[in-house]
Design a protein around this motif. Structure first.
Motif, PDB file in Angstrom:
ATOM      1  N   THR A  97     -40.064   9.624 -20.257  1.00 33.64           N
ATOM      2  CA  THR A  97     -39.695   9.993 -18.889  1.00 33.64           C
ATOM      3  C   THR A  97     -38.340   9.451 -18.467  1.00 33.64           C
ATOM      4  N   PHE A  98     -37.604   8.811 -19.370  1.00 37.00           N
ATOM      5  CA  PHE A  98     -36.334   8.175 -19.032  1.00 37.00           C
ATOM      6  C   PHE A  98     -36.482   7.156 -17.909  1.00 37.00           C
ATOM      7  N   SER A  99     -37.697   6.630 -17.729  1.00 40.79           N
ATOM      8  CA  SER A  99     -37.995   5.654 -16.668  1.00 40.79           C
ATOM      9  C   SER A  99     -37.753   6.228 -15.275  1.00 40.79           C
ATOM     10  N   LEU A 100     -37.778   7.557 -15.153  1.00 39.95           N
ATOM     11  CA  LEU A 100     -37.584   8.196 -13.849  1.00 39.95           C
ATOM     12  C   LEU A 100     -38.897   8.395 -13.110  1.00 39.95           C
ATOM     13  N   SER A 101     -40.013   8.345 -13.810  1.00 39.87           N
ATOM     14  CA  SER A 101     -41.331   8.449 -13.190  1.00 39.87           C
ATOM     15  C   SER A 101     -42.314   7.663 -14.030  1.00 39.87           C
ATOM     16  N   GLN A 102     -43.460   7.372 -13.455  1.00 43.29           N
ATOM     17  CA  GLN A 102     -44.470   6.599 -14.155  1.00 43.29           C
ATOM     18  C   GLN A 102     -45.667   7.454 -14.545  1.00 43.29           C
ATOM     19  N   HIS A 103     -45.442   8.753 -14.654  1.00 38.61           N
ATOM     20  CA  HIS A 103     -46.486   9.658 -15.119  1.00 38.61           C
ATOM     21  C   HIS A 103     -46.581   9.591 -16.640  1.00 38.61           C
ATOM     22  N   ARG A 104     -47.789   9.732 -17.146  1.00 41.10           N
ATOM     23  CA  ARG A 104     -47.988   9.785 -18.595  1.00 41.10           C
ATOM     24  C   ARG A 104     -47.893  11.225 -19.078  1.00 41.10           C
ATOM     25  N   SER A 105     -48.704  12.089 -18.515  1.00 36.89           N
ATOM     26  CA  SER A 105     -48.657  13.513 -18.811  1.00 36.89           C
ATOM     27  C   SER A 105     -49.514  14.223 -17.763  1.00 36.89           C
ATOM     28  N   TRP A 106     -49.317  15.542 -17.649  1.00 41.97           N
ATOM     29  CA  TRP A 106     -50.114  16.308 -16.698  1.00 41.97           C
ATOM     30  C   TRP A 106     -51.579  16.282 -17.095  1.00 41.97           C
ATOM     31  N   TRP A 107     -51.866  16.316 -18.388  1.00 41.96           N
ATOM     32  CA  TRP A 107     -53.254  16.330 -18.849  1.00 41.96           C
ATOM     33  C   TRP A 107     -53.960  15.024 -18.502  1.00 41.96           C
ATOM     34  N   HIS A 108     -53.237  13.926 -18.524  1.00 45.52           N
ATOM     35  CA  HIS A 108     -53.853  12.638 -18.228  1.00 45.52           C
ATOM     36  C   HIS A 108     -54.300  12.561 -16.775  1.00 45.52           C
ATOM     37  N   GLU A 109     -53.600  13.270 -15.880  1.00 36.02           N
ATOM     38  CA  GLU A 109     -53.886  13.161 -14.452  1.00 36.02           C
ATOM     39  C   GLU A 109     -54.728  14.317 -13.919  1.00 36.02           C
ATOM     40  N   HIS A 110     -54.818  15.422 -14.658  1.00 32.93           N
ATOM     41  CA  HIS A 110     -55.518  16.596 -14.130  1.00 32.93           C
ATOM     42  C   HIS A 110     -56.518  17.187 -15.113  1.00 32.93           C
ATOM     43  N   TRP A 111     -56.841  16.477 -16.179  1.00 31.34           N
ATOM     44  CA  TRP A 111     -57.775  17.019 -17.152  1.00 31.34           C
ATOM     45  C   TRP A 111     -59.154  17.174 -16.524  1.00 31.34           C
ATOM     46  N   PRO A 112     -59.798  18.355 -16.660  1.00 36.70           N
ATOM     47  CA  PRO A 112     -61.116  18.570 -16.047  1.00 36.70           C
ATOM     48  C   PRO A 112     -62.152  17.574 -16.568  1.00 36.70           C
TER      49      PRO A 112
END
Length: 208
Positions: A97-112
Motif C-alpha cells: 500500500t506504499f504506507s498510504l493506507s492500513q487496509h490489507r485487502s478488500w477480501w479481508h474486510e468484506h469476505w462473506p
C-alpha cells in the motif's frame, strides 16, 4: 492451419486473461492496494499488446507478451508468499500500500461470513472512510482467496507463455518462408546473376 489454431487459442486466452485482470484490478482498487494496482495496470497494457500482435501478425508484440508472462508468474508467486506469510513475509505489513493506507485487502474486510471489529481512525491513522479492522473470524481465510486468485493468474500466464512461444515460432517460420520466395524482394531472384547490359537489352525489345 497451425498458425490459425495457435492464434485463435492465444486470442481466446488473452481475452480471458484480460477479464480476470480487470476483475482483480477492481478489487485491488476497492482495497487500496496500490502496488498491485500498478502491476495490474502494466499487465493489462501488455495483454492488449499481445492481443494486437496476435491479430495483426506482429511477432515482436507477442514476444513482449511472452516475456511478461514469466515476470507475471514471478510476481504472483510473491503475492502468494505474501498472503500466506511464507519466507518471513507478513500480510499485516504495508508493503503493498506504499504506507498510504492500513487496509490489507478488500477480501479481508468484506469476505462473506466474516465477523469484523472496526476501530475508528484516530490521529494520523487511516484516511476518512477507511476503517481499520482489528479482528476477523472467517469460514475461509481471505488470504486463501488472494492466493487462489494468484494461482489462477499463474496458470493462465503459463498457458500464455506456451501459446506465445508457439505463435512466435509460427510467425517467424512464415516470415522466413515468405522471404525465401522473394516476398519482400522487389527484384526476382533470377535477375540476381544477370548483367545490367542484358537487362537493358531485354527492356529495349519490349513492345511500346
Amino acid at each position: 492451419m497451425g498458425s490459425c489454431s495457435g492464434r485463435c487459442a492465444l486470442i481466446v486466452l488473452c481475452t480471458f486473461q484480460l477479464v480476470t485482470a480487470l476483475e482483480r484490478q477492481v478489487f485491488d482498487f476497492l482495497g487500496y492496494q496500490w502496488v498491485p494496482i500498478l502491476a495490474n495496470f502494466a499487465h493489462i497494457v501488455v495483454i492488449i499488446l499481445g492481443l494486437f500482435g496476435t491479430i495483426q501478425f506482429r511477432p515482436r508484440y507477442v514476444v513482449v507478451y511472452t516475456v511478461w508472462t514469466a515476470i507475471w508468474v514471478t510476481w504472483n508467486i510473491f503475492i502468494i508468499c505474501f498472503y500466506l506469510e511464507v519466507g518471513g513475509l507478513s500480510q499485516d505489513s504495508e508493503l503493498l500500500t506504499f504506507s498510504l493506507s492500513q487496509h490489507r485487502s478488500w477480501w479481508h474486510e468484506h469476505w462473506p461470513g466474516c465477523l469484523h471489529e472496526e476501530v475508528p481512525a484516530a490521529g494520523l491513522g487511516a484516511p476518512h472512510g477507511q476503517a481499520l479492522v482489528s479482528g476477523a473470524i472467517c469460514a475461509l481465510e481471505p488470504s486463501s482467496v488472494e492466493a487462489l486468485h494468484s494461482g489462477l493468474q499463474i496458470l493462465i500466464a503459463l498457458l500464455g507463455f506456451v501459446c506465445g512461444c508457439y505463435v512466435v515460432s509460427v510467425f517467424t517460420e512464415e516470415e522466413d518462408s515468405f522471404d525465401f520466395i522473394g516476398g519482400f524482394d522487389p527484384f526476382p531472384l533470377y535477375h540476381v546473376n544477370e548483367k545490367p547490359s542484358s537487362l537493358l537489352s531485354k527492356q529495349a525489345y519490349l513492345p511500346a
